[in-house]
Design an enzyme around this catalytic site. Structure first.
Site, PDB file in Angstrom:
ATOM      1  N   PRO A   2       0.749  -1.194  -0.173  1.00 64.44           N
ATOM      2  CA  PRO A   2      -0.176   0.059  -0.010  1.00 64.44           C
ATOM      3  C   PRO A   2       0.826   1.351   0.199  1.00 64.44           C
ATOM      4  O   PRO A   2       1.821   1.170   0.520  1.00 64.44           O
ATOM      5  CB  PRO A   2      -0.833  -0.148   1.431  1.00 64.44           C
ATOM      6  CG  PRO A   2      -0.119  -1.358   1.989  1.00 64.44           C
ATOM      7  CD  PRO A   2       0.533  -2.013   1.122  1.00 64.44           C
ATOM      8  N   GLU A   3       0.441   2.327  -0.706  1.00 61.95           N
ATOM      9  CA  GLU A   3       1.210   3.601  -0.871  1.00 61.95           C
ATOM     10  C   GLU A   3       0.343   4.592   0.092  1.00 61.95           C
ATOM     11  O   GLU A   3      -0.596   4.310   0.364  1.00 61.95           O
ATOM     12  CB  GLU A   3       1.160   3.956  -2.072  1.00 61.95           C
ATOM     13  CG  GLU A   3       2.039   3.079  -3.032  1.00 61.95           C
ATOM     14  CD  GLU A   3       2.316   3.384  -4.529  1.00 61.95           C
ATOM     15  OE1 GLU A   3       2.468   4.529  -4.773  1.00 61.95           O
ATOM     16  OE2 GLU A   3       2.355   2.282  -5.369  1.00 61.95           O
ATOM     17  N   LYS A  61       3.604   6.704   3.816  1.00 58.00           N
ATOM     18  CA  LYS A  61       2.989   5.270   4.086  1.00 58.00           C
ATOM     19  C   LYS A  61       2.870   4.747   5.801  1.00 58.00           C
ATOM     20  O   LYS A  61       2.648   3.727   5.905  1.00 58.00           O
ATOM     21  CB  LYS A  61       3.769   4.090   3.389  1.00 58.00           C
ATOM     22  CG  LYS A  61       4.014   4.517   1.962  1.00 58.00           C
ATOM     23  CD  LYS A  61       5.036   3.520   1.373  1.00 58.00           C
ATOM     24  CE  LYS A  61       5.346   3.914  -0.035  1.00 58.00           C
ATOM     25  NZ  LYS A  61       6.223   2.963  -0.711  1.00 58.00           N
TER      26      LYS A  61
END
Length: 308
Positions: A2-3, A61
């Site tokens: 995930p960013e 993040k």
């Protein structure tokens, strides 16, 4: 992995459903979930029980939950590493346990639990001290900018740069530091000490928006091009947030278990052989740092002296 947009979606959910509640218990169901907490799972649980989840804060993040005493002081925070497949879910206490459930937190109000689900076990949690931010500004984006913890951040995260959606991000400093580097443009974007929150997906999408090739030497980037790149990053990240993030499978979800749908709007990432939305040329894919880079050969021509 995930960013920024995916982590921000999770942060907002935690802020809505968990912030302000007092932890009554913490249960860890897999040894890897607390591997970053050196003192072990029992200590991690003890250092959260009886404390209030004062906020949900994100920088790039990275996500952390400041833990406050009843008088509002927060000296530590629980850092949540989502890893490759980590999910924070808000579930009813009597809901069936998920197959890859790794941790559960209950609260003294008897309401929904907070659960950490992680199929690949690369994620985890750690309770760590909060330290003052290097620049004296807010630690990250949270719900309580005037909280006693707002000018601090977890010690292990102190080296991480601000992200493009952070109101305290300095565009001029970014442009200067970018030109001081001797590397390719995309490599620089993936360096979390220069700018945080950017991963493979949004780097490719922002470079396409700015009409810059990923191998362009950073020293050749003009102030106008740096501004266009930041505008591209902000545009694509904001659009991804509005869509709930990018989900290529069921692993990236919000706290209610819903997947984002920004993958339907990607211009070049994962679009090899399809027409560029701007000029119609076929998107190409190149090997890059054990992954792939996607670009338009017309809109993003290879520079004269590429830095691969």
């Amino acid at each position: 992995m995930p960013e920024l947009p995916e982590v921000e979606v999770v942060r907002r959910g935690v802020a809505r459903w968990v912030v302000g509640r007092t932890v009554s218990s913490a249960r860890f169901l897999h040894p890897r979930v607390t591997r970053r907490h050196v003192a072990g799972p029992d200590d991690a649980g003890a250092r959260t029980r009886g404390l209030v989840v004062a906020d949900a804060v994100r920088r790039g993040k990275y996500l952390w939950l400041p833990l406050a005493t009843p008088d509002g002081r927060a000296e530590e925070a629980m850092v949540v590493h989502l890893g490759m497949s980590g999910q924070l879910l808000v579930e009813a206490a009597d809901a069936p346990e998920e197959k890859h459930l790794r941790a559960v937190w209950t609260f003294d109000d008897g309401g929904e639990d907070l659960r950490f689900v992680d199929q690949r076990t690369f994620g985890g949690i750690a309770v760590v001290p909060l330290v003052a931010t290097p620049d004296g500004g807010p630690g990250g984006l949270g719900e309580t900018p005037d909280g006693s913890w707002s000018g601090s951040m977890p010690a292990p995260v102190a080296h991480i740069a601000r992200d493009p959606l952070d109101p305290a991000f300095d565009d001029a400093v970014f442009a200067r530091r970018l030109r001081e580097r001797t590397t390719g443009l995309k490599r620089a974007l993936l360096d979390q000490t220069l700018v945080s929150g950017v991963g493979n997906i949004y780097a490719d999408e922002a470079l396409w928006r700015a009409k810059l090739h990923y191998a362009r030497p950073t020293r050749s980037v003009t102030p106008a091009q740096a501004a266009a790149l930041l505008a591209g990053l902000r545009e694509v990240m904001t659009a991804a947030l509005d869509a709930g993030g990018t989900s290529f499978d069921s692993l990236y979800v919000n706290v209610n278990g819903a997947s984002g749908y920004f993958d339907r709007s990607l211009a070049v990432y994962g679009q090899e052989g399809r027409p560029c939305p701007r000029c119609g040329a076929l998107v190409r894919r190149d090997a890059f740092m054990n992954r792939s880079s996607f670009s338009c050969p017309v809109c993003q021509p290879v520079p004269r002296s590429p830095h691969w």
